[in-house]
Design an enzyme around this catalytic site. Sequence first.
Site, PDB file in Angstrom:
ATOM      1  N   ASP A  14     -12.665   4.651  -4.715  1.00  0.00           N
ATOM      2  CA  ASP A  14     -12.048   3.390  -5.132  1.00  0.00           C
ATOM      3  C   ASP A  14     -12.471   2.207  -4.257  1.00  0.00           C
ATOM      4  O   ASP A  14     -12.835   1.152  -4.770  1.00  0.00           O
ATOM      5  CB  ASP A  14     -10.516   3.502  -5.123  1.00  0.00           C
ATOM      6  N   ARG A  94       0.664   1.523   7.268  1.00  0.00           N
ATOM      7  CA  ARG A  94       0.276   0.363   6.452  1.00  0.00           C
ATOM      8  C   ARG A  94       0.547  -0.992   7.127  1.00  0.00           C
ATOM      9  O   ARG A  94      -0.302  -1.885   7.050  1.00  0.00           O
ATOM     10  CB  ARG A  94       0.916   0.434   5.062  1.00  0.00           C
ATOM     11  N   ASP A 123       2.320   1.591  -1.219  1.00  0.00           N
ATOM     12  CA  ASP A 123       1.397   1.035  -0.236  1.00  0.00           C
ATOM     13  C   ASP A 123       1.023  -0.417  -0.526  1.00  0.00           C
ATOM     14  O   ASP A 123       0.887  -1.232   0.377  1.00  0.00           O
ATOM     15  CB  ASP A 123       0.140   1.914  -0.141  1.00  0.00           C
ATOM     16  N   SER A 174      -4.941  13.432  -4.550  1.00  0.00           N
ATOM     17  CA  SER A 174      -5.097  12.176  -3.825  1.00  0.00           C
ATOM     18  C   SER A 174      -4.478  12.388  -2.454  1.00  0.00           C
ATOM     19  O   SER A 174      -3.356  12.869  -2.326  1.00  0.00           O
ATOM     20  CB  SER A 174      -4.383  11.062  -4.587  1.00  0.00           C
TER      21      SER A 174
HETATM   22  N1  ARG Z   1       4.723   8.684  -0.897  1.00  0.00           N
HETATM   23  C1  ARG Z   1       4.249   8.388   0.410  1.00  0.00           C
HETATM   24  C2  ARG Z   1       4.572   6.976   0.786  1.00  0.00           C
HETATM   25  O1  ARG Z   1       4.876   6.196  -0.054  1.00  0.00           O
HETATM   26  C3  ARG Z   1       2.785   8.717   0.566  1.00  0.00           C
HETATM   27  C4  ARG Z   1       1.846   7.772  -0.088  1.00  0.00           C
HETATM   28  C5  ARG Z   1       0.441   8.203   0.049  1.00  0.00           C
HETATM   29  N2  ARG Z   1      -0.440   7.093  -0.145  1.00  0.00           N
HETATM   30  C6  ARG Z   1      -1.601   7.163  -0.710  1.00  0.00           C
HETATM   31  N3  ARG Z   1      -2.283   6.066  -0.825  1.00  0.00           N
HETATM   32  N4  ARG Z   1      -2.079   8.270  -1.202  1.00  0.00           N
HETATM   33  O2  ARG Z   1       4.530   6.595   1.903  1.00  0.00           O
END
Ligand code: ARG
Length: 417
Positions: A14, A94, A123, A174
């Site tokens: 991506d 993040r 995110d 993912s």
């Molecule tokens: N559900 C978790 C969170 O919101 C993990 C997210 C994983 N992020 C990703 N871009 N695959 O923090």
Amino acid sequence: MADKVVLAYSGGLDTSVAVTWIQENYGLDVITLTIDVGNEKDFTAVKEKALKVGAIKALVADVKQSFVDYFIFPALQANALYEGQYPLATALSRPLMAKLLVDTAQEEGATAVAHGCTGKGNDQVRFDVGINTLAPDLRIIAPAREWGMTREETIAYAQKHNIPVPITVSSPYSIDECLWGKAIECGVLEDPWVEPPEDAFTWTKSADQTPDKPTYVEIGFVKGIPVSLDGRPMNGIDLIMELNEIAGNHGIGRIDHIENRVVGIKSREIYEAPAATVLLQAHRALEAMTLSKDQLRFKEKVTLEYSDMVYNGLWFSALNRDLSAYIISSQRSVTGTVRMKLFKTSASVAGRKSPRSLYNLGLATYDKGDQFDQSAALGFIHLWGLSAKNQAQVQILADVEGPLSIMAHREQEENEA
Ligand code: ARG
């Protein structure tokens, strides 16, 4: 010369497609920024790839130390767990990434920043809110939220533009990793009835593969911060990495959670967080010994607020500062050592000691040396139960006959319901 954008770049499909897509759709020059938060990667290869797909400059920032000192360990002191389950690995990384994007944009004279988040996740919220808070004038581009391509279309786009499609794209999951844990989503995991296949896990062994003998580790804490393993003083990064190894080898730290995302979706999330699991448990065990009953109960409320605040992307907030002030203050006496037993997918507390311990053997013992005045219990109990006794006589016993009054009440209420 075109304006510049700083793109948070993982090297995956991506964000690689995003480099070209931004050039095509926004006419901006792309500077990639790859951020090392303990996600094992060949960063030289990532950098080369960024340049190959058209970045004018490719930066790599190792921020593991800041991540541990200003994000992970504060969260540990807070006992942060979202919905009592998720140690918040991704959520903690993040805001640090947002800060780095903002700083790099300023250094490079860029007018925009970009990230690879979709429009369905948490995110994007954490990135955008963080960036908007730190630099309200900076433009934010989120290609994957804007382009509306499916996975197949993204691959087709990549092939058309000579962007290498990694073989790992065939991986059904993912994945997002950092020192504090790994998040695994998508594929068969989207069905909450399906047990996660073994190939979803790479940090932890399955129960039948773990050693038949337990491992004991002694974790030394100073004011709520882990500083040693088995008596060896250790830097936080090394300590976490070593614990991820040791506990992962015993299959500790697999988490399967139906999670409430900020954007209103319930999602099935699988995590591996061996070090986080062990450290959070050990930290709580030491707090149980060094904080008063009232402090512990109040801190539970702070933990809940703090965890939601981190998850919801409000890191750069006055609330964080206020809660952190309480949390730091609460850790004054959380110094000592916890011995953890790691065995067959579970971690348990095997021993704990602290120079600031409130555990008083003279008060607790049933053996000789007992200093507790048992006769004082009588007067205490008389007053402690006074109001319950008074109310029972006037209301409870009067309503229902017989000594089984509470059960009779239950029957009454069930009949009425
Ligand atoms: N559900 C978790 C969170 O919101 C993990 C997210 C994983 N992020 C990703 N871009 N695959 O923090």
